[in-house]
Enzyme design. Structure first.
Site, mmCIF file in Angstrom:
data_model
loop_
_atom_site.group_PDB
_atom_site.id
_atom_site.type_symbol
_atom_site.label_atom_id
_atom_site.label_comp_id
_atom_site.label_asym_id
_atom_site.label_seq_id
_atom_site.Cartn_x
_atom_site.Cartn_y
_atom_site.Cartn_z
ATOM 1 N N THR A 11 28.805 47.138 41.049
ATOM 2 C CA THR A 11 27.386 46.475 40.955
ATOM 3 C C THR A 11 27.671 45.408 41.321
ATOM 4 O O THR A 11 26.320 44.941 41.673
ATOM 5 C CB THR A 11 27.029 46.520 39.780
ATOM 6 O OG1 THR A 11 27.463 46.104 38.489
ATOM 7 C CG2 THR A 11 26.139 48.020 39.090
ATOM 8 N N ASN A 87 38.521 47.377 38.315
ATOM 9 C CA ASN A 87 37.784 45.848 38.653
ATOM 10 C C ASN A 87 37.143 45.856 37.619
ATOM 11 O O ASN A 87 36.919 44.277 36.651
ATOM 12 C CB ASN A 87 37.018 45.882 39.960
ATOM 13 C CG ASN A 87 36.443 45.189 39.640
ATOM 14 O OD1 ASN A 87 36.701 43.415 40.181
ATOM 15 N ND2 ASN A 87 35.488 45.331 39.580
ATOM 16 N N TYR A 153 40.118 35.370 26.385
ATOM 17 C CA TYR A 153 40.765 35.991 28.116
ATOM 18 C C TYR A 153 41.420 35.578 28.401
ATOM 19 O O TYR A 153 42.034 36.654 29.095
ATOM 20 C CB TYR A 153 39.725 34.811 29.362
ATOM 21 C CG TYR A 153 38.961 36.018 30.603
ATOM 22 C CD1 TYR A 153 38.672 36.803 30.460
ATOM 23 C CD2 TYR A 153 39.912 35.223 31.680
ATOM 24 C CE1 TYR A 153 38.607 37.562 32.316
ATOM 25 C CE2 TYR A 153 39.093 35.131 32.612
ATOM 26 C CZ TYR A 153 38.827 36.902 33.148
ATOM 27 O OH TYR A 153 39.000 37.182 34.024
ATOM 28 N N THR A 188 31.290 34.604 42.018
ATOM 29 C CA THR A 188 30.166 35.886 41.984
ATOM 30 C C THR A 188 29.280 35.784 40.592
ATOM 31 O O THR A 188 28.947 34.677 40.544
ATOM 32 C CB THR A 188 31.339 37.405 41.246
ATOM 33 O OG1 THR A 188 32.372 36.744 39.910
ATOM 34 C CG2 THR A 188 32.648 37.021 42.286
#
Ligand code: NDP
Ligand code: 8X3
Length: 252
Positions: A11, A87, A153, A188
């Protein structure tokens, strides 16, 4: 013969750019994500523009029941997936381990590690049965290095790095390629998500240098999936020219 690719998190960002790149190559697509309007709009755009077939599946990769239900309900010919791009993922927060939010850790672990595993657990047996397939795991420079405020992360992306290596070993007898792609800074929606809509922090992330784009990563993925049958890129680190490592940027 037409190839079929499944891209999770199509998306926005890297996933959307990869869907567009694959569509240009006449690859049939299964695109997934939680924001259904975006999925439907992308499916229509790609079908109209490239005359390809697209199936959109609207689910959260953190929910194994939803993953299994959606993927196993694909028509049988669509289960012949040639390319899986794992992804879907995110960073949540950039805080020291002593003050970070537990909910951020859980979201990252559940999405980036468990979600990737849930999807792979359904698709890999189909690939093994056909003795054919290519898995692209979107890892990160955070899977190779550790930086301040990035402990969890970095931990989840180190886990992706390890999973890619393990998957390659386990799937070796089945002729399956596994490519671990580790980008540095890509502009992004990633930083808006990480900083929960804080535009100042988002803009500061990419200030004074030219970051990578989703299209840069899509081009790289495209290179990897178009190599001859006997060639595989195992592991690939890709950075903006102005980035030397996870923390060192040349900002003007
Ligand atoms: P974006 O935020 O632009 O895209 C993330 C995608 O993941 C969206 O399509 C989102 O879809 C999907 N996603 C997130 N959580 C879930 C979930 N629970 N279930 C299903 N889909 C989900 O960021 P990027 O394109 O940059 O990120 C893609 C991957 O690249 C991530 O794994 C990220 O860690 C990695 N990466 C990013 C880098 C960067 O600098 N941008 C660098 C290195 C790696 P939706 O919200 O609709 O569900
Ligand atoms: C995204 C890049 O440097 O924020 O994975 O970890 S970084």
């Amino acid at each position: 013969m037409k190839r079929i690719a499944l891209i999770t998190g199509a998306t926005s960002g890297i996933g959307m750019a990869t869907a567009k790149k694959f569509a240009q190559q006449n690859i049939s697509l299964i695109i997934t994500g939680r924001r259904n309007e975006r999925l439907l709009a992308l499916a229509k755009e790609l079908e109209d523009k490239y005359n390809i077939e697209v199936i959109s599946l609207n689910f959260d990769v953190r929910n194994n029941d939803e993953v299994v239900k959606n993927l196993t309900s694909l028509p049988s010919e669509w289960k012949n997936i040639d390319i899986l791009v794992n992804n879907a993922g995110l960073a949540a927060g950039k805080d020291p381990i002593q003050s970070a939010l537990l909910s951020d850790w859980e979201q990252m672990i559940d999405t980036d590690v468990k979600g990737l595993l849930y999807v792979s657990k359904v698709v890999l047996p189909w690939m093994c049965e056909r003795k054919k397939g290519h898995v692209i795991n979107i890892c990160s420079i955070a899977g190779k290095e550790v930086y301040a405020g990035g402990s969890v992360y970095c931990a989840v992306k180190h886990a992706v790095d390890a999973i890619s290596k393990g998957m390659r070993i386990d799937c070796l007898p089945y002729n399956i390629k596994v490519t671990n792609v580790c980008p540095g800074a890509v502009e992004t929606e990633f930083s808006m998500v990480r900083f929960k809509g804080d535009k100042e922090k988002n803009d500061a992330t990419y200030k004074g240098f030219t970051p990578l784009t989703g299209e840069d990563i899509a081009d790289t993925i495209s290179y990897c999936v178009n190599l001859p049958e006997h060639v595989n890129i195992n592991d690939l680190v890709i950075m903006p020219t102005a980035q030397a490592n996870s923390g060192l940027f040349h900002r003007k």
